[in-house]
Design an enzyme around this catalytic site. Structure first.
Site, short mmCIF file in Angstrom:
data_model
loop_
_atom_site.label_atom_id
_atom_site.label_comp_id
_atom_site.label_asym_id
_atom_site.label_seq_id
_atom_site.Cartn_x
_atom_site.Cartn_y
_atom_site.Cartn_z
N HIS A 146 0.77 -1.15 -0.04
CA HIS A 146 -0.01 -0.15 0.08
C HIS A 146 0.85 1.33 -0.11
O HIS A 146 0.44 2.34 -0.30
CB HIS A 146 -0.98 -0.05 1.16
CG HIS A 146 -0.37 0.23 2.57
ND1 HIS A 146 0.12 -0.55 3.53
CD2 HIS A 146 -0.14 1.37 3.22
CE1 HIS A 146 0.19 -0.36 4.53
NE2 HIS A 146 0.52 0.95 4.46
N ASP A 197 0.16 -7.62 1.42
CA ASP A 197 0.60 -6.18 1.66
C ASP A 197 2.35 -6.09 1.56
O ASP A 197 2.63 -5.47 2.56
CB ASP A 197 0.09 -5.73 2.92
CG ASP A 197 0.21 -4.15 2.97
OD1 ASP A 197 0.30 -3.46 1.87
OD2 ASP A 197 0.15 -3.50 4.02
N SER A 249 4.27 2.75 8.02
CA SER A 249 4.37 1.45 6.94
C SER A 249 5.42 1.15 6.29
O SER A 249 5.93 2.17 5.47
CB SER A 249 3.13 1.73 6.07
OG SER A 249 1.83 1.64 6.84
#
Length: 503
Positions: free
Chosen positions: A229, A262, A345
């Site tokens: 992402h 992910d 992230s």
């Protein structure tokens, strides 16, 4: 849950920290404009997730008619699945891939295109400010810091004068007091070794939207490991850059990305020859209570280091941005209380020795708003990382072929709550069979209506938990499934099948 934003709308560029309040006179004359740099809200925890607060279910309910995309079994409408599906079930491996995104998850980083799930959410980078608002905030911040420096200088001069005054009781430290030797096992020692191999990633789509995330050096060839992402906006012709703590910035390209896991791998263009990959630990050996160190760029503040412990293992997490076009990501995550925020992230979660044990991916959010809102939740001590053992396998596959490979059982399972396990649906997606003929589940004797309650020794309390556990394995692995049929407990062995790619 997540540390970065991803999703329908790319998160805004990370906002600057709040500016110190000016003197009453100055405030009265120049009122600050309402609102700061725009930030995206992180979705809340999907209902029903294990360990999630009662008011925030762990998994977001799926809309009717949504098949399980992961091939672990067809899904009934209203829930993503691993096979064809009837409502609320996971579609079989042959069914369309991604399952419906969780209700209110959010990504942990500040960049990317997906939001979180189950008690976590993908953190997206705040969308780039428009009309110069971000620059204005930054300018005000710089001015405040300069003013602070001036004040500090004046204070020092006054203090120096007082030192020479009669009766002064101050004591000066030795001139060499700053030469502190820090052991390699301290947080400072670990950070000093890891920071040079950590990068801040900026992803921008062709329409100018994008966000900020984190990544770390995977090998000497210039491959950087991060979250899917984080780089999603740059996949189709967008722009991607990676900046090291020393300020050196490199253009990069996406080598491969896996929406379901992910995980993504990017490669630096004209990579330097002196890259130092971070050492990879063994996430299977991690214990609850072990110390953790997270490195990232929360809200755009690059090279930030935070600490905590492993709060839990094998935490089932499903995250997505909640948009109709997004695909959910599933993981059996490492839970940590190290402070993680949008922008973290894709960054490394390290153990006390400085080895990577996970990739920070999502956070539990208390925010009820969706992505693109005027505010964004921060850390509440519930962060989730993809175990490095799984991420390493996925990364190596992406480097070899550019596409992910997913293990499947070939049966559609329901994603509805309250089934006390992963229930194989009566029908798969689009009217197909819930158990794929000749597939792994069929060969093992599984049938529609069976409720899977364990995978090896791991308790399975729902469809998403089963998916996350299956994905910690590889195609060809043999696992033992415990299930109930007609009130009787049975066991069987299943050799996992394979599905290539995200669709």
């Amino acid at each position: 849950m997540s540390t970065e934003n991803e999703g329908t709308a790319v998160p805004p560029a990370p906002s600057a920290p709040p500016v110190p309040v000016e003197t009453p006179a100055a405030s009265a004359q120049n009122a600050a404009p309402e609102g700061g740099a725009p930030t995206a809200q992180i979705p809340s925890v999907p209902p029903g997730a294990p360990g999630a607060p009662e008011q925030t279910p762990a998994y977001a309910p799926m809309g009717a008619g949504t098949p399980d995309p992961y091939g672990h079994g067809p899904g009934t409408p209203g829930a993503p699945g691993h096979g064809a599906g009837t409502p609320g079930a996971v579609p079989a491996a042959e069914a369309g891939w991604p399952p419906p995104p969780p209700a209110t998850p959010a990504y942990a980083d500040g960049g990317g295109s997906g939001a979180g799930g189950w008690g976590s959410s993908y953190g997206q980078p705040a969308p780039k400010p428009k009309n110069g608002r971000g620059g204005l905030v930054a300018a005000i911040l710089v001015a405040a810091l300069v003013a602070g420096g001036v004040g500090g200088g004046i204070g020092y001069s006054l203090a120096k004068g007082n030192d020479n005054a009669t009766g002064s009781t101050t004591v000066s430290a030795p001139s060499n007091s700053g030469d502190v030797k820090r052991a390699s096992g301290t947080v400072a020692g670990v950070a000093a070794r890891a920071l040079p191999s950590t990068v801040t990633i900026e992803a921008e789509s062709t329409n100018g939207e994008g966000g900020t995330g984190t990544g770390f050096v995977f090998d000497k060839q210039g491959h950087i490991l991060t979250n899917n992402h984080v780089v999603a906006d740059a996949v189709d012709g967008g722009k991607l850059t990676a900046t090291f703590p020393d300020g050196k910035k490199y253009d990069a390209e996406v080598v491969g990305h896996a929406q379901g896991y992910d995980v993504a791998v990017i490669k630096l263009k004209n990579a330097p020859s002196d890259l130092q990959p971070l050492a990879l630990g063994n996430s299977d050996k991690v214990a609850v209570g072990d110390s953790t160190i997270a490195i990232g760029a929360p809200f755009g503040l690059s090279n930030t280091v935070t600490t905590g412990i492993i709060s839990a293992k094998n935490r089932p997490v499903a995250s997505s941005d909640g948009s109709s076009s997004s695909k959910a990501s599933y993981m059996s995550a490492l839970q940590t209380d190290a402070s993680i925020n949008p922008g973290n992230s894709g960054g490394p979660l390290l153990d006390a020795q400085g080895s990577v044990i996970g990739i920070n991916s999502a956070i539990q959010s208390t925010s009820g708003g969706g992505l693109g809102g005027s505010s964004q939740s921060g850390s509440i001590g519930l962060g989730f990382a993809i175990p490095i053992n799984q991420a390493k396998n996925v990364a190596q596959q992406l480097i070899r072929t550019g596409k992910p490979v997913y293990p499947v059982i070939g049966a559609s399972v329901s994603l509805e709550e309250g089934t006390s396990g992963a229930k194989i649906t009566e029908q798969g997606a689009s009217g197909s069979a819930a158990v794929t003929s000749g597939g792994p589940a069929d060969k093992a004797g599984l049938k529609p209506g069976d409720v899977i309650t364990k995978l090896d020794d791991q308790v399975i309390d729902s469809g998403p938990t089963l998916i996350g556990q299956i994905w910690t394995h590889k195609p060809g692995d043999t696992v033992k499934l415990t299930y109930t049929r007609d009130g009787k407990v049975r066991t069987t062995e299943v050799t996992l099948g394979q599905r290539d790619g995200d669709s």
